[in-house]
Design an enzyme around this catalytic site. Structure first.
Site, short mmCIF file in Angstrom:
data_model
loop_
_atom_site.label_atom_id
_atom_site.label_comp_id
_atom_site.label_asym_id
_atom_site.label_seq_id
_atom_site.Cartn_x
_atom_site.Cartn_y
_atom_site.Cartn_z
N ASP A 20 -23.46 -7.62 -18.63
CA ASP A 20 -22.40 -8.24 -17.66
C ASP A 20 -22.18 -7.51 -16.61
O ASP A 20 -22.22 -6.36 -16.67
CB ASP A 20 -21.28 -8.76 -18.58
CG ASP A 20 -20.37 -9.60 -17.54
OD1 ASP A 20 -21.15 -10.49 -16.89
OD2 ASP A 20 -19.31 -9.70 -17.65
N ASP A 22 -19.41 -8.47 -13.50
CA ASP A 22 -18.03 -8.62 -13.47
C ASP A 22 -17.13 -8.23 -14.52
O ASP A 22 -17.27 -9.05 -15.67
CB ASP A 22 -17.44 -9.84 -12.79
CG ASP A 22 -18.33 -9.99 -11.37
OD1 ASP A 22 -17.77 -9.32 -10.32
OD2 ASP A 22 -19.30 -10.71 -11.14
N ASP A 196 -17.24 -8.97 -20.88
CA ASP A 196 -15.70 -9.01 -21.07
C ASP A 196 -15.13 -10.41 -21.19
O ASP A 196 -13.96 -10.55 -21.39
CB ASP A 196 -15.46 -8.55 -19.58
CG ASP A 196 -15.27 -9.54 -18.57
OD1 ASP A 196 -16.58 -9.80 -18.24
OD2 ASP A 196 -14.18 -9.78 -17.93
#
Length: 266
Positions: A20, A22, A196
């Site tokens: 991922d 961000d 996240d």
């Protein structure tokens, strides 16, 4: 923070790595365009992709052109907008039939016009409403967008960190990773995914169902079976792999495909 072991070693010639962006590779910022990337991130990703024989892909909710702008001059394989767009290793971009998002746009734009703390982001195949600067409007955003989704066939509502996103139904980071895993050079390798957000849980589920492992970056309940404390910690883990001094171990002769070299479980 719920205790989970740190990520184990990666086998260089039998790992397919999905990352991922961000909150994972880059720290979160007040606005999406304000994200700052670490100075060594692009060279590290370039070297890591080379180490893995090209079996590295970015899997993000961002549009593809955003990812390319941040990671220039790299143009890595990528799943953008939660899998609504997917760039293969050969550079070909695959997309899905875009749903009709007009009702969502009308509802989200009217809400954002009334509340300056909201931010509307219109992507290629999705619409996102950010409420990071107006967290008290979370319930209202959910109510309005849920109503719009209910009136629009073929879409579903996705919840992330201070954002609600309307996206094509049945598309997720998990489906994107699964598609990559049927293609060279990812096929036959151990799938590893780091993310996240709650939007990454579908990816964790898929890689772990294939015998790989997920890495949750930061706090929060998760399906992932490993954790890094922060994007900085994840970059250090990846950087050690590039330098050949840490978690990336093994050769094509001592690690069989679809097997972890040193599996760790919570």
């Amino acid at each position: 923070m719920h205790k989970l072991p740190p990520p184990p070693g990666l086998a260089r010639h039998s790992t397919a790595l999905f990352l991922d962006f961000d909150g994972t590779l880059a720290d979160l910022a007040p606005q999406p365009e304000a994200v700052q990337i670490a100075g060594d991130l692009v060279p590290m990703l370039r070297d890591l992709s080379s180490h893995l024989g090209g079996a590295l892909a970015i899997v993000s909710g961002r549009p593809l052109h955003d990812l390319d702008r941040f990671l220039s001059p790299l143009q890595l394989p990528a799943a953008a907008e939660h899998g609504a767009q997917r760039r293969q290793v050969d550079g070909r971009v695959l997309g899905i039939t875009q749903p009709d998002l007009e009702a969502t746009l009308r509802a989200a734009r009217a809400l954002a016009d009334r509340h300056p703390g909201l931010r509307l982001e219109i992507k290629t195949a999705t619409v996102a409403l950010h409420y990071r600067h107006a967290p008290e409007l979370e319930a209202l955003c959910l109510q309005v967008l849920s109503g719009a989704v209910g009136d629009t066939p073929g879409v579903e509502l996705l919840r992330g960190k201070f954002v609600f996103e309307v996206k094509p139904a049945g598309v997720s980071k998990g489906t994107a990773i699964a598609a990559f895993m049927h293609e060279a050079p990812f096929a036959g390798r151990v799938a590893v995914f780091a993310g996240d957000d709650v939007t990454d849980e579908a990816g964790f589920s898929v890689v772990q169902s294939m015998g790989g492992f997920g890495v949750k970056v930061g706090e929060g309940a998760t399906l992932a079976n490993h954790r890094c404390a922060s994007p900085t910690a994840l970059r250090q883990w990846l950087g050690a792999a590039c330098a050949g001094r840490g978690p990336m171990t093994g050769t094509s002769s001592d690690v069989a495909p679809n097997r972890l070299l040193h599996p760790h479980r919570p």
